[in-house]
Motif scaffolding. Sequence first.
Motif, PDB file in Angstrom:
ATOM      1  N   ARG A 252       0.620  -1.586   0.148  1.00  0.00           N
ATOM      2  CA  ARG A 252       0.147   0.123  -0.236  1.00  0.00           C
ATOM      3  C   ARG A 252       0.668   1.261  -0.049  1.00  0.00           C
ATOM      4  NH1 ARG A 252      -3.517  -3.204   3.943  1.00  0.00           N
ATOM      5  NH2 ARG A 252      -1.918  -1.916   5.264  1.00  0.00           N
ATOM      6  N   GLU A 281      -5.564   5.475   3.109  1.00  0.00           N
ATOM      7  CA  GLU A 281      -5.827   4.125   2.580  1.00  0.00           C
ATOM      8  C   GLU A 281      -4.536   2.998   3.385  1.00  0.00           C
ATOM      9  OE1 GLU A 281      -7.138  -0.174   0.494  1.00  0.00           O
ATOM     10  OE2 GLU A 281      -6.013   1.449  -0.830  1.00  0.00           O
ATOM     11  N   ALA A 282      -3.177   3.975   2.874  1.00  0.00           N
ATOM     12  CA  ALA A 282      -1.825   3.143   3.168  1.00  0.00           C
ATOM     13  C   ALA A 282      -1.610   4.192   4.590  1.00  0.00           C
ATOM     14  CB  ALA A 282      -0.922   4.254   2.572  1.00  0.00           C
TER      15      ALA A 282
END
Length: 338
Positions: A252, A281-282
């Motif tokens: 990610r 998200e990461a």
Amino acid sequence: MDFRLTDDQRALRQGVRDLLEGRFGREALRATLDRADGTDTAGGSADGGSATGAGGGGVGRSAGGGRVLDRELWRALGAAGFFALRLPEAAGGVGLGLPEAVLAFEEAGRVLLPGPLIATHLAAGTVPGAATGETVVTAVDGGLVEWLDEADIVLGDIAGAEPLAPVDPLTPLHRLPARGGPPHRSPAPGEPRDARTPDRLLVSLLTAAEQLGSAARTCETAVQHARTREQFGRPIGAFQAVQHLCADMLARLETARAAVYAASVTADPADVAAARLLADEAAVRGARDCLQVHGGMGFTWESDVHLHLKRAWTRTHRAGGGTQSEEELAEDLLAGTA
């Protein structure tokens, strides 16, 4: 198009990293947390008021009663050119571009540097003292304002602002009453698709850069812990479940890194939206996975892992986060099929 960093960009990134780790290392982070929590009064009382302008300012108090924002560090950042990085040399700036700013803000995200960094950076060319770090600038972002009480200048209407109990102890927040109107507007017929507020686009991209730096730090922290922490006579990194967590974090992280660096070169709204989604998200999932690797230790106050998770959550509420970026990507896809 070549998205690889140049030697000068690598040197800039390393220089910013050295500056921040030297001036805001872990000891400084924990000391700032103590002041925010009201358990340390070494920073002095916060009885003095700060100047106001463009909508007002505050009295410079944290929830615990002590000053949280380190003005000396803020001026050191200004002296190093952090806020004036994109300002033309003729105007007293460094004269670099958006890719270099992204690298600098990535490093700020790594160390959880507190303060309205993006607002002050964007105000460097218009607000006196912002470029040098003498003036702390914050701005209204949707229905929230960060660091209202410690800012010298507030850009936007803050009438009716109410303090919130922030998730992140180093990001004081105020909530504004609803003003009406949709948070995201599709371009009108015949309007160029890139006709969006430039500052809003930059806020989203620089936030993505901070998220990227935080994701990198939590990935490194998880791997280091997995190598050194032992259970049943073996490093926990030898267990497949932990290996999968670390591998997913890295995947990610590098996907988001490619997207953020590319968006800094193209400055295309759709690229920025994609980069923001991937970076959010990461950062959030990376911090959560790092907590899993640490087990119960990651939730303790002495650990920094939960701080990265709380900051990542807080950043997702800035302009361009979540639904806004998803809608912009959907509009871009639909426009391509029209």
